[in-house]
Design an enzyme around this catalytic site. Structure first.
Site, PDB file in Angstrom:
ATOM      1  N   LYS A 270      48.724  35.499  38.807  1.00 26.19           N
ATOM      2  CA  LYS A 270      49.036  36.881  39.157  1.00 26.19           C
ATOM      3  C   LYS A 270      48.235  37.219  40.412  1.00 26.19           C
ATOM      4  O   LYS A 270      47.026  37.419  40.371  1.00 26.19           O
ATOM      5  CB  LYS A 270      48.648  37.874  38.051  1.00 26.19           C
ATOM      6  CG  LYS A 270      49.137  39.284  38.379  1.00 26.19           C
ATOM      7  CD  LYS A 270      48.131  40.342  38.001  1.00 26.19           C
ATOM      8  CE  LYS A 270      47.458  41.092  39.092  1.00 26.19           C
ATOM      9  NZ  LYS A 270      48.163  41.664  40.181  1.00 26.19           N
TER      10      LYS A 270
ATOM     11  N   GLU B 198      34.728  34.819  38.976  1.00 26.99           N
ATOM     12  CA  GLU B 198      34.063  34.840  40.292  1.00 26.99           C
ATOM     13  C   GLU B 198      34.096  36.287  40.744  1.00 26.99           C
ATOM     14  O   GLU B 198      35.171  36.808  41.052  1.00 26.99           O
ATOM     15  CB  GLU B 198      34.830  33.990  41.316  1.00 26.99           C
ATOM     16  CG  GLU B 198      34.984  32.537  40.952  1.00 26.99           C
ATOM     17  CD  GLU B 198      33.747  31.707  41.213  1.00 26.99           C
ATOM     18  OE1 GLU B 198      32.743  32.259  41.703  1.00 26.99           O
ATOM     19  OE2 GLU B 198      33.786  30.514  40.904  1.00 26.99           O
TER      20      GLU B 198
ATOM     21  N   CYS C 184      33.417  37.954  49.467  1.00 23.72           N
ATOM     22  CA  CYS C 184      32.485  38.212  48.372  1.00 23.72           C
ATOM     23  C   CYS C 184      31.078  37.708  48.692  1.00 23.72           C
ATOM     24  O   CYS C 184      30.098  38.254  48.218  1.00 23.72           O
ATOM     25  CB  CYS C 184      33.008  37.582  47.099  1.00 23.72           C
ATOM     26  SG  CYS C 184      33.564  35.910  47.350  1.00 23.72           S
TER      27      CYS C 184
ATOM     28  N   GLU D 222      28.567  47.001  46.295  1.00 20.20           N
ATOM     29  CA  GLU D 222      29.387  46.176  47.175  1.00 20.20           C
ATOM     30  C   GLU D 222      30.353  47.087  47.942  1.00 20.20           C
ATOM     31  O   GLU D 222      31.157  47.788  47.337  1.00 20.20           O
ATOM     32  CB  GLU D 222      30.162  45.174  46.330  1.00 20.20           C
ATOM     33  CG  GLU D 222      30.945  44.206  47.171  1.00 20.20           C
ATOM     34  CD  GLU D 222      31.615  43.137  46.329  1.00 20.20           C
ATOM     35  OE1 GLU D 222      32.249  43.485  45.332  1.00 20.20           O
ATOM     36  OE2 GLU D 222      31.514  41.962  46.700  1.00 20.20           O
TER      37      GLU D 222
HETATM   38  P1  NAP Z   1      39.990  43.717  41.843  1.00 22.77           P
HETATM   39  O1  NAP Z   1      40.361  45.118  42.026  1.00 22.77           O
HETATM   40  O2  NAP Z   1      39.008  43.365  40.808  1.00 22.77           O
HETATM   41  O3  NAP Z   1      41.368  42.926  41.605  1.00 22.77           O
HETATM   42  C1  NAP Z   1      41.413  41.547  41.451  1.00 22.77           C
HETATM   43  C2  NAP Z   1      42.668  41.172  40.703  1.00 22.77           C
HETATM   44  O4  NAP Z   1      42.627  41.732  39.399  1.00 22.77           O
HETATM   45  C3  NAP Z   1      43.949  41.692  41.339  1.00 22.77           C
HETATM   46  O5  NAP Z   1      44.968  40.741  41.168  1.00 22.77           O
HETATM   47  C4  NAP Z   1      44.233  42.937  40.514  1.00 22.77           C
HETATM   48  O6  NAP Z   1      45.592  43.310  40.487  1.00 22.77           O
HETATM   49  C5  NAP Z   1      43.807  42.469  39.148  1.00 22.77           C
HETATM   50  N1  NAP Z   1      43.516  43.561  38.223  1.00 22.77           N
HETATM   51  C6  NAP Z   1      43.146  44.841  38.499  1.00 22.77           C
HETATM   52  N2  NAP Z   1      42.993  45.545  37.358  1.00 22.77           N
HETATM   53  C7  NAP Z   1      43.280  44.702  36.330  1.00 22.77           C
HETATM   54  C8  NAP Z   1      43.328  44.852  34.917  1.00 22.77           C
HETATM   55  N3  NAP Z   1      43.054  46.005  34.314  1.00 22.77           N
HETATM   56  N4  NAP Z   1      43.668  43.769  34.173  1.00 22.77           N
HETATM   57  C9  NAP Z   1      43.961  42.593  34.747  1.00 22.77           C
HETATM   58  N5  NAP Z   1      43.963  42.397  36.093  1.00 22.77           N
HETATM   59  C10 NAP Z   1      43.607  43.450  36.876  1.00 22.77           C
HETATM   60  O7  NAP Z   1      39.411  43.071  43.167  1.00 22.77           O
HETATM   61  P2  NAP Z   1      40.032  43.210  44.615  1.00 22.77           P
HETATM   62  O8  NAP Z   1      39.859  44.657  44.949  1.00 22.77           O
HETATM   63  O9  NAP Z   1      41.367  42.607  44.692  1.00 22.77           O
HETATM   64  O10 NAP Z   1      39.076  42.231  45.462  1.00 22.77           O
HETATM   65  C11 NAP Z   1      37.819  42.563  45.877  1.00 22.77           C
HETATM   66  C12 NAP Z   1      36.734  42.071  44.924  1.00 22.77           C
HETATM   67  O11 NAP Z   1      36.843  40.676  44.678  1.00 22.77           O
HETATM   68  C13 NAP Z   1      35.345  42.246  45.454  1.00 22.77           C
HETATM   69  O12 NAP Z   1      34.521  42.801  44.462  1.00 22.77           O
HETATM   70  C14 NAP Z   1      34.871  40.841  45.780  1.00 22.77           C
HETATM   71  O13 NAP Z   1      33.505  40.648  45.770  1.00 22.77           O
HETATM   72  C15 NAP Z   1      35.567  40.056  44.759  1.00 22.77           C
HETATM   73  N6  NAP Z   1      35.719  38.668  45.205  1.00 22.77           N
HETATM   74  C16 NAP Z   1      34.936  37.706  44.635  1.00 22.77           C
HETATM   75  C17 NAP Z   1      35.046  36.392  45.041  1.00 22.77           C
HETATM   76  C18 NAP Z   1      34.205  35.314  44.440  1.00 22.77           C
HETATM   77  O14 NAP Z   1      34.560  34.163  44.578  1.00 22.77           O
HETATM   78  N7  NAP Z   1      33.125  35.619  43.767  1.00 22.77           N
HETATM   79  C19 NAP Z   1      35.973  36.049  46.014  1.00 22.77           C
HETATM   80  C20 NAP Z   1      36.749  37.059  46.580  1.00 22.77           C
HETATM   81  C21 NAP Z   1      36.619  38.356  46.141  1.00 22.77           C
HETATM   82  P3  NAP Z   1      46.189  44.441  41.489  1.00 22.77           P
HETATM   83  O15 NAP Z   1      46.016  43.908  42.846  1.00 22.77           O
HETATM   84  O16 NAP Z   1      47.602  44.520  41.072  1.00 22.77           O
HETATM   85  O17 NAP Z   1      45.383  45.678  41.249  1.00 22.77           O
END
Ligand code: NAP
Ligand code: MG
Length: 510
Positions: free
Chosen positions: A185, A259, A293, A394
């Site tokens: 997804k 992650e 990240c 963050e």
């Molecule tokens: P996010 O809001 O946590 O979303 C990540 C994924 O989860 C998206 O596909 C999102 O779908 C989905 N999601 C959201 N709410 C959900 C729920 N209730 N149940 C299941 N899935 C759900 O993160 P983001 O805003 O896309 O990305 C930024 C974050 O990712 C930052 O905090 C960053 O640090 C972190 N990140 C970490 C790494 C690492 O390797 N540690 C790498 C890259 C990014 P939708 O898009 O449809 O909302």
């Protein structure tokens, strides 16, 4: 330069075919550099998840996929690597117009790393200990004992919008290398490159092995995290959503890797070579407009260098060219959305209110030809203290917080004073001193005189609330297998099988 593209429609990718969502609905994907709608994508829900999980489950039941011999699987992984390179132009384009990642980064880094990860794992599966024999124990009686490593089953991957196809690859490659099947997804802002990637991979794997269901976190992510036939969930995204996924997955006790976010400390020592440390530190925080990240968002600078470093960093930041990600000259593209832009601007306001000194940037930027894009100037705050909101949370935007230190021990203490532990860095000419600092930093990756460089044969993942588990390298192969202990008794004689007396006080032949 304004980009005009034909809006395409992307259905779901299930069981080797493009299919519309059960609801028949779609959602729009925008280009963050221009605001234009660039695609309409199928809006999946729990009924589509059901179809995809059933397809993945049926594919996993096929012995020719699950039990493929490592030589054939290695060839298949190499074939995928070749396909990625052959289709790289389209992958790069689809990702640039939806994530805002620059074509310069995508073409010289992401796509190469993706192909290389498939090749690296293609090499590792040949040497992987799929079966190990343990020494024969004399007591309580001789036996043959094996440890077999087997695939986990149906894996679900939920991925973020910042580096969509690379992060999807970190999950797809080890899952397929070990004989699992997968349902992905992707983030709703950036599903296009992942859909294309699945189509490419499906040309060399059996149908149902790779599936993509697009749609919202609530409607697609949650059913995946709770589905009884999903055996493993691999999530990359925010710590907040990661906590939620972990609790959802707990109901069916899924194997879970996470992650999550970071607030990575970057420590400049007095003897650092500033010629490399200053551009290196800005590379560490402003690449992809700070939406990585592992970005080094807190820079610790010693008293003796403080004002000079601030002045030079501001000067360097001023040379960065904001622009359309499709232009190879562009250094920094947009942030992902107007909502994310507002969030970043509100963090900048909070920095000012809490008394940090704004050294450069701090505003949204208008880029010629991309007037409806979501751009923010590279922003540097000095005089930040480690308890300010901009040093604790963050931001996920181009904002650097500079924190002054006197004693190195204080810098290390502040560096570790965070809920996160994804990455860290130290700049010095003295390697021995660097290792002393590295040993004290609580982070999954620590760079000495560098930033962002990950290797496909090295583990990546977080300490503390930055996650659970590791991706890449042979470590990721372990994360997509489970262990089975097989015991064969070599004691045929009933009266010598003394352990049965634990139950029977009186054993005799029947
Ligand atoms: P996010 O809001 O946590 O979303 C990540 C994924 O989860 C998206 O596909 C999102 O779908 C989905 N999601 C959201 N709410 C959900 C729920 N209730 N149940 C299941 N899935 C759900 O993160 P983001 O805003 O896309 O990305 C930024 C974050 O990712 C930052 O905090 C960053 O640090 C972190 N990140 C970490 C790494 C690492 O390797 N540690 C790498 C890259 C990014 P939708 O898009 O449809 O909302
Ligand atoms: Mg989000």
């Amino acid at each position: 330069m304004s980009i005009k593209v034909d809006v395409s429609t992307f259905p779901l990718f299930i069981n080797g075919e493009w299919v519309p969502a059960v609801s028949g609905e779609t959602f729009d994907v925008h280009n963050p550099a221009t605001g234009d709608v660039v695609a309409k994508v199928a809006k999946g829900n729990k009924y589509d998840v059901e179809k995809a999980v059933n397809a993945a489950s049926a594919a996993f039941e096929q012995a020719e996929w699950r039990d493929m011999n490592p030589k054939d699987r290695s060839k298949l992984l190499y074939a995928i690597a070749h396909k990625i390179i052959a289709n790289s132009k389209e992958l790069i384009y689809l990702e640039a117009i939806s994530s805002g990642g620059t074509v310069r980064r995508l073409s010289s880094s992401d796509v190469m790393q993706m192909a290389d990860l498939f090749q690296t794992l293609g090499k590792f599966v040949l040497e992987y200990p799929f079966s190990e024999t343990l020494p024969v124990p004399p007591f309580p009686g001789p036996a043959h004992n094996f440890v077999w490593r087997e695939p986990i089953g149906v894996c679900a991957a939920i991925t973020p919008w910042n580096m969509p196809m690379l992060i999807a690859t970190w999950k797809i490659a080890p899952a397929l290398a070990m004989g699992n099947t997968i349902v992905i997804k992707p983030a709703s802002y950036t599903p296009l490159s992942t859909l294309k990637l699945a189509e490419i991979i499906s040309e060399v794997v059996p149908k149902g092995v790779i599936n993509v269901v697009t749609g919202s976190g609530n409607e697609v992510g949650e059913p995946l995290a709770t589905h009884p036939k999903v055996d493993k969930i691999a999530f990359t995204g925010s710590t907040e959503v990661g906590r939620h996924i972990m609790s959802l997955a707990s109901h069916t006790v899924k194997n879970t890797t996470l992650e999550l976010g970071g607030k990575s400390p970057n420590i400049l020592l007095e003897d650092a070579d500033l010629n490399i440390a200053l551009p290196g530190s800005l590379f560490g925080v402003f690449l992809h407009s700070g939406q990585l990240c592992e970005s080094g968002t807190r820079l610790f600078v010693p008293d003796s260098l403080y004002e000079m470093v601030i002045e030079k960093l501001a000067e360097l930041a001023g040379t960065l060219k904001l622009g359309n990600p499709l232009d190879p000259e562009t250094d920094m593209g947009p942030v992902i959305s107007s909502q994310q832009k507002e969030t970043i601007l509100s963090y900048i306001e909070s920095g000012k209110k809490e008394g940090a000194r704004l050294v450069c940037g701090g505003k949204e930027a208008v880029v010629e030809g991309c007037e409806n894009g979501h751009f923010i100037e590279p922003t540097i705050f000095a005089d930040v203290t480690n308890d300010m909101k901009i040093a604790r949370e963050e931001i996920f935007g181009p904002v650097l917080s500079i924190i002054r230190y006197g004693e190195l021990d204080d810098a290390i203490k502040m560096a570790n004073d965070t809920i996160y532990g994804l990455a860290a860095g130290v700049w010095t000419k003295d390697v021995n001193k660097a290792y002393e600092v590295v040993r004290q930093l609580r982070a999954g990756v620590v760079w000495i005189n560098d930033w962002h460089l990950l290797r496909n044969d090295a583990p990546f993942g977080g300490y503390k609330q930055s996650g659970i588990g590791r991706e890449m390298g042979k470590y990721s192969l372990d994360a997509y297998t489970q262990l089975k202990h097989v015991h064969t008794s070599m004691v045929p004689d009933l009266h010598k099988r003394r352990w049965n007396q634990l139950l029977f006080s009186n054993l005799h032949e029947t």
